[in-house]
Design a protein around this motif. Structure first.
Motif, mmCIF file in Angstrom:
data_model
loop_
_atom_site.group_PDB
_atom_site.id
_atom_site.type_symbol
_atom_site.label_atom_id
_atom_site.label_comp_id
_atom_site.label_asym_id
_atom_site.label_seq_id
_atom_site.Cartn_x
_atom_site.Cartn_y
_atom_site.Cartn_z
ATOM 1 N N MET A 18 0.829 -1.209 0.000
ATOM 2 C CA MET A 18 0.000 0.000 0.000
ATOM 3 C C MET A 18 0.860 1.255 0.000
ATOM 4 O O MET A 18 0.585 2.222 -0.725
ATOM 5 C CB MET A 18 -0.915 -0.015 1.232
ATOM 6 C CG MET A 18 -1.931 1.102 1.261
ATOM 7 S SD MET A 18 -3.222 0.827 0.044
ATOM 8 C CE MET A 18 -4.390 2.085 0.547
ATOM 9 N N ASP A 19 1.918 1.255 0.789
ATOM 10 C CA ASP A 19 2.776 2.433 0.903
ATOM 11 C C ASP A 19 3.470 2.742 -0.414
ATOM 12 O O ASP A 19 3.726 3.911 -0.738
ATOM 13 C CB ASP A 19 3.806 2.212 2.011
ATOM 14 C CG ASP A 19 4.611 3.464 2.298
ATOM 15 O OD1 ASP A 19 3.998 4.490 2.643
ATOM 16 O OD2 ASP A 19 5.850 3.415 2.173
ATOM 17 N N GLU A 20 3.766 1.724 -1.196
ATOM 18 C CA GLU A 20 4.435 1.935 -2.484
ATOM 19 C C GLU A 20 3.488 2.479 -3.544
ATOM 20 O O GLU A 20 3.927 3.139 -4.485
ATOM 21 C CB GLU A 20 5.048 0.616 -2.966
ATOM 22 C CG GLU A 20 6.214 0.137 -2.114
ATOM 23 C CD GLU A 20 6.649 -1.267 -2.505
ATOM 24 O OE1 GLU A 20 5.990 -1.866 -3.390
ATOM 25 O OE2 GLU A 20 7.642 -1.760 -1.928
ATOM 26 N N ARG A 21 2.189 2.219 -3.383
ATOM 27 C CA ARG A 21 1.241 2.569 -4.432
ATOM 28 C C ARG A 21 0.306 3.718 -4.058
ATOM 29 O O ARG A 21 -0.061 4.514 -4.917
ATOM 30 C CB ARG A 21 0.413 1.328 -4.803
ATOM 31 C CG ARG A 21 1.236 0.302 -5.557
ATOM 32 C CD ARG A 21 0.668 -1.103 -5.440
ATOM 33 N NE ARG A 21 1.480 -2.071 -6.206
ATOM 34 C CZ ARG A 21 2.622 -2.583 -5.759
ATOM 35 N NH1 ARG A 21 3.083 -2.230 -4.556
ATOM 36 N NH2 ARG A 21 3.308 -3.425 -6.508
ATOM 37 N N LEU A 22 -0.089 3.787 -2.799
ATOM 38 C CA LEU A 22 -0.962 4.875 -2.326
ATOM 39 C C LEU A 22 -0.613 5.147 -0.868
ATOM 40 O O LEU A 22 -1.219 4.573 0.040
ATOM 41 C CB LEU A 22 -2.441 4.492 -2.461
ATOM 42 C CG LEU A 22 -3.458 5.593 -2.160
ATOM 43 C CD1 LEU A 22 -3.325 6.740 -3.149
ATOM 44 C CD2 LEU A 22 -4.870 5.035 -2.180
ATOM 45 N N PRO A 23 0.354 6.016 -0.610
ATOM 46 C CA PRO A 23 0.892 6.157 0.755
ATOM 47 C C PRO A 23 0.019 6.986 1.700
ATOM 48 O O PRO A 23 0.476 7.937 2.324
ATOM 49 C CB PRO A 23 2.240 6.838 0.507
ATOM 50 C CG PRO A 23 2.036 7.627 -0.740
ATOM 51 C CD PRO A 23 1.094 6.829 -1.588
ATOM 52 N N VAL A 24 -1.266 6.601 1.785
ATOM 53 C CA VAL A 24 -2.159 7.310 2.701
ATOM 54 C C VAL A 24 -1.754 7.092 4.159
ATOM 55 O O VAL A 24 -1.710 8.051 4.944
ATOM 56 C CB VAL A 24 -3.624 6.887 2.459
ATOM 57 C CG1 VAL A 24 -4.542 7.487 3.530
ATOM 58 C CG2 VAL A 24 -4.081 7.324 1.081
#
Length: 427
Positions: A19-25
């Motif tokens: 998730m952090d690599e693609r959408l770091p919400v």
């Protein structure tokens, strides 16, 4: 501001890494309100009102969306649709009272937030943009609240809309076309109600956008603090989570306790009884007043009762009413003192507590009083001091006062200063 000692987000679970690599919400939240955002360790409870304001905005949006599902923006049935919400919709009475009183709670929190900024110099460099965006938020709030007050289409809603939009008619040449454009005609009617409803629904989301910019601008220099001294080392800060989340949390609980007490036990205390009478263009109320949070500026508007050379009194009142807020935009440059906090500015502190605060309290009271003597004369005195404070007193005081010594650091302000070095430990 970049804090080299701030904790960095380091996901451990395979999903959080993906998730952090693609959408770091999660990283964004961690750096904004988590352990990755250090804040000055000496923040007092006056700094909790920003979080309360964010909560109020969320409450207003949620309750407003649900109410909009049942409201009819038509002059013929608007009043009846509000009664339908109150009587027939499940929990409709609670939603309506929560929304109406939520506006009052929002303004109470914002007024405290603004005056905290006045006292502690939160508008000074390098936080000018934070302050300017905050003033924009306040203006958007006022526009949203005014349009929302019109929607119940009671007597005070109708005549409030007529009086406030009529102020634009005082502007030479372009005033009347602007007034007709706002109303969609020559008087508040179905077109005006539709426009106000659309804008009232839209503007809270505009406010959300400006709030995001406001918080973004705040995270660049970091939060201010009661001393006005900038962060110098890691010892001056603590992580926002869990320390200030907990501090904000219990004060938010106390705030919500008072808010729900108002909603359930005194829901009409801050409203006007005439708004439970359907709008009647043929019957003018004896005393037309806006909602209480507009009273200071309404008092300034009514303080101008005579023409100034060729400028009509009505136009002077309109200019002064808007100028009372617009002057806040220039405050970072009007106040030239190198010291931020009023705690270390003895002369400024006196003018704030014994000048600005009483003047503002008087304007709050006088805006809701009748337009008769001695209230008009008192409004003129309070309005004169209000403008004199920002345009005359603040620039002069900031140039001539001798501030008190500042602490060397935030840590020293919290823990005190050692007069002599600590003894060496015993062998």
């Amino acid at each position: 501001m970049s804090f080299p000692w701030a904790k960095t987000y380091n996901p451990q679970h395979p999903f959080t890494k993906w998730m952090d690599e693609r959408l770091p919400v999660p990283r964004l939240v961690y750096n904004a309100v988590g352990s990755g955002y250090p804040v000055p360790r000496n923040l007092n409870y006056w700094w909790n009102f920003g979080f309360m304001a964010l909560t109020c905005l969320a409450l207003q949006i949620v309750t407003g969306i649900i109410l909009a599902m049942h409201y009819a923006a038509n002059a013929g049935v608007a009043f009846d649709s509000v009664e339908h919400i109150m009587r027939d919709v499940n929990w409709g009475w609670m939603l309506r009272y929560a929304h109406a009183n939520g506006a009052s709670a929002f303004f109470i929190v914002i007024y405290i937030h603004i005056f905290r900024g006045f006292y502690y110099g939160s508008y000074k460099a390098p936080r000018e943009m934070v302050w300017l965006l905050g003033v924009v938020i306040f203006l958007l709030m006022m526009a949203t609240a005014f349009m929302g007050y019109v929607l119940p289409w009671g007597q005070m809603s109708f005549w409030g809309a007529k009086v406030i939009t009529g102020l634009f008619g005082a502007i030479p040449l372009v005033g009347e076309p602007i007034q007709q454009w706002l109303l969609g005609g020559f008087a508040p009617d179905n077109a005006a109600l539709n426009r106000f409803f659309s804008l009232h629904y839209l503007l809270p989301f505009v406010i959300v956008g400006v709030v995001v910019l406001h918080i973004w601008a705040l995270h660049i220099p970091g939060s201010s603090n009661p001393t006005g001294v900038e962060v110098k080392s890691e010892s001056d800060t603590v992580p926002f989570y869990p320390f200030f989340i907990a501090k904000d949390g219990w004060t938010l609980g106390a705030f919500l306790f008072l808010y729900t007490a108002l909603v359930f036990f005194a829901p009409n205390m801050l409203g006007h009884p005439d708004n439970y009478i359907p709008a009647n263009p043929m019957s003018t109320p004896a005393h037309i007043v806006p909602e209480w949070y507009f009273w200071p500026f309404y008092a300034i508007l009514r303080a101008f009762t005579f023409d100034f050379f060729i400028v009509p009194a009505k136009l002077m009142g309109v200019l002064a009413m808007f100028g009372a807020i617009l002057v806040w935009f220039f405050l970072p440059w009007l106040d030239k003192s190198p010291v931020r906090s009023g705690n270390y500015r003895p002369l400024y502190r006196k003018f704030f507590w014994f000048g600005l605060i009483p003047a503002m309290a008087a304007l709050f009271y006088l805006g809701g009083a009748a337009a008769a003597e001695p209230y008009v004369m008192l409004s003129q005195i309070a309005a004169f001091y209000y403008f004199a404070h920002f345009l005359i007193i603040v620039p002069i005081v900031s140039s001539i006062e001798r501030p008190e010594p500042l602490p060397f650091s935030i840590t020293e302000a919290v823990l005190g200063h050692d007069e002599k070095p600590a003894s060496a430990p015993a062998a």
